[in-house]
Scaffold this motif. Structure first.
Motif, PDB file in Angstrom:
ATOM      1  N   ASP A 135       0.865  -1.185   0.000  1.00 58.45           N
ATOM      2  CA  ASP A 135       0.000   0.000   0.000  1.00 58.45           C
ATOM      3  C   ASP A 135       0.897   1.229   0.000  1.00 58.45           C
ATOM      4  OD1 ASP A 135      -1.837   2.002   0.278  1.00 58.45           O
ATOM      5  OD2 ASP A 135      -2.780   1.188   2.086  1.00 58.45           O
ATOM      6  N   LEU A 136       1.222   1.710  -1.182  1.00 61.84           N
ATOM      7  CA  LEU A 136       2.167   2.809  -1.335  1.00 61.84           C
ATOM      8  C   LEU A 136       1.603   4.147  -0.875  1.00 61.84           C
ATOM      9  CD1 LEU A 136       3.565   1.802  -4.840  1.00 61.84           C
ATOM     10  CD2 LEU A 136       4.529   1.296  -2.587  1.00 61.84           C
ATOM     11  N   ALA A 156       3.266  -0.761   4.796  1.00 65.71           N
ATOM     12  CA  ALA A 156       1.936  -1.350   4.916  1.00 65.71           C
ATOM     13  C   ALA A 156       1.670  -2.324   3.768  1.00 65.71           C
ATOM     14  CB  ALA A 156       0.869  -0.264   4.928  1.00 65.71           C
ATOM     15  N   VAL A 157       1.111  -3.483   4.121  1.00 67.73           N
ATOM     16  CA  VAL A 157       0.725  -4.502   3.131  1.00 67.73           C
ATOM     17  C   VAL A 157      -0.770  -4.708   3.270  1.00 67.73           C
ATOM     18  CG1 VAL A 157       1.000  -6.886   2.369  1.00 67.73           C
ATOM     19  CG2 VAL A 157       2.992  -5.614   3.218  1.00 67.73           C
ATOM     20  N   GLN A 158      -1.505  -4.312   2.234  1.00 68.32           N
ATOM     21  CA  GLN A 158      -2.952  -4.460   2.255  1.00 68.32           C
ATOM     22  C   GLN A 158      -3.364  -5.822   1.726  1.00 68.32           C
ATOM     23  OE1 GLN A 158      -4.834  -1.573  -0.312  1.00 68.32           O
ATOM     24  NE2 GLN A 158      -3.289  -1.830  -1.895  1.00 68.32           N
ATOM     25  N   ILE A 159      -4.537  -6.266   2.174  1.00 62.43           N
ATOM     26  CA  ILE A 159      -5.079  -7.548   1.751  1.00 62.43           C
ATOM     27  C   ILE A 159      -6.373  -7.283   1.004  1.00 62.43           C
ATOM     28  CG2 ILE A 159      -5.971  -9.763   2.537  1.00 62.43           C
ATOM     29  CD1 ILE A 159      -4.015  -8.956   5.066  1.00 62.43           C
ATOM     30  N   LEU A 160      -6.410  -7.731  -0.248  1.00 62.07           N
ATOM     31  CA  LEU A 160      -7.570  -7.522  -1.114  1.00 62.07           C
ATOM     32  C   LEU A 160      -8.231  -8.853  -1.416  1.00 62.07           C
ATOM     33  CD1 LEU A 160      -5.738  -5.163  -3.610  1.00 62.07           C
ATOM     34  CD2 LEU A 160      -7.238  -4.443  -1.756  1.00 62.07           C
ATOM     35  N   GLN A 209       8.912  -6.987   1.980  1.00 59.90           N
ATOM     36  CA  GLN A 209      10.101  -7.425   1.243  1.00 59.90           C
ATOM     37  C   GLN A 209       9.877  -8.771   0.558  1.00 59.90           C
ATOM     38  OE1 GLN A 209      12.890  -7.181   4.493  1.00 59.90           O
ATOM     39  NE2 GLN A 209      13.356  -5.038   4.078  1.00 59.90           N
ATOM     40  N   ALA A 210       9.156  -9.677   1.219  1.00 64.61           N
ATOM     41  CA  ALA A 210       8.939 -11.019   0.666  1.00 64.61           C
ATOM     42  C   ALA A 210       8.048 -11.018  -0.571  1.00 64.61           C
ATOM     43  CB  ALA A 210       8.348 -11.935   1.735  1.00 64.61           C
ATOM     44  N   ILE A 211       7.015 -10.180  -0.590  1.00 62.49           N
ATOM     45  CA  ILE A 211       6.069 -10.220  -1.712  1.00 62.49           C
ATOM     46  C   ILE A 211       6.553  -9.450  -2.920  1.00 62.49           C
ATOM     47  CG2 ILE A 211       4.083 -10.621  -0.222  1.00 62.49           C
ATOM     48  CD1 ILE A 211       3.267  -7.676  -0.689  1.00 62.49           C
ATOM     49  N   GLY A 212       7.493  -8.530  -2.727  1.00 61.37           N
ATOM     50  CA  GLY A 212       7.997  -7.750  -3.847  1.00 61.37           C
ATOM     51  C   GLY A 212       6.959  -6.782  -4.385  1.00 61.37           C
ATOM     52  N   PRO A 213       7.308  -6.014  -5.405  1.00 61.79           N
ATOM     53  CA  PRO A 213       6.400  -4.995  -5.927  1.00 61.79           C
ATOM     54  C   PRO A 213       5.156  -5.561  -6.612  1.00 61.79           C
ATOM     55  CG  PRO A 213       8.455  -5.025  -7.173  1.00 61.79           C
ATOM     56  CD  PRO A 213       8.629  -5.967  -6.030  1.00 61.79           C
ATOM     57  N   GLN A 214       5.210  -6.822  -7.047  1.00 63.29           N
ATOM     58  CA  GLN A 214       4.058  -7.413  -7.728  1.00 63.29           C
ATOM     59  C   GLN A 214       3.032  -7.997  -6.763  1.00 63.29           C
ATOM     60  OE1 GLN A 214       7.052  -8.799  -7.546  1.00 63.29           O
ATOM     61  NE2 GLN A 214       6.777 -10.940  -7.003  1.00 63.29           N
ATOM     62  N   GLY A 215       3.396  -8.144  -5.480  1.00 61.61           N
ATOM     63  CA  GLY A 215       2.476  -8.745  -4.509  1.00 61.61           C
ATOM     64  C   GLY A 215       2.405 -10.246  -4.703  1.00 61.61           C
TER      65      GLY A 215
END
Length: 120
Positions: free
Chosen positions: A56-57, A65-69, A88-94
């Protein structure tokens, strides 16, 4: 390395290592969760689906922040204690994970709980 690690492409096993991930902030996204449950889960008390974890930029509270959709709707966030590792684990692509949405009580008056299951 922390417990949150992205597996190399083509490897078997989970993308992220914990067995179950609790989601934070569901209460702020109750309307979205209700809409998802009533539209897609046909009133079930427990619904399994997929969730997309995405950076979540635009989040001003937490730069990691990492959002869950789910079904394109935000249902919560990775807890602040883990979000930097997950970021860091999910990278820019999620990444996409198995997801379970449950509630206690009546669909329109209940308490919702969202869990992610990266090992499934």
């Amino acid at each position: 390395m922390g417990m949150w690690q992205r597996k190399p492409a083509g490897s078997s096993g989970p993308i992220l290592s914990p067995v179950e991930i609790s989601v934070s902030g569901e209460r702020y996204h109750k309307e979205a969760i209700e809409q998802i449950i009533l539209t897609h889960a046909a009133g079930k008390l427990h619904w399994k689906t997929t969730a997309h974890l995405d950076r979540d930029l635009e989040n001003k509270q937490d730069k990691f922040a990492v959002q869950i959709l789910v079904q394109g709707q935000r249902v919560g966030y990775i807890h602040r204690d883990h979000c930097k590792e997950v970021w860091q684990a999910i990278g820019p692509q999620g990444t996409t994970l198995e997801c379970s949405i449950r509630w206690n009580g009546e669909p329109l008056n209940g308490v919702y709980s969202v869990k992610l299951f990266p090992s499934l």
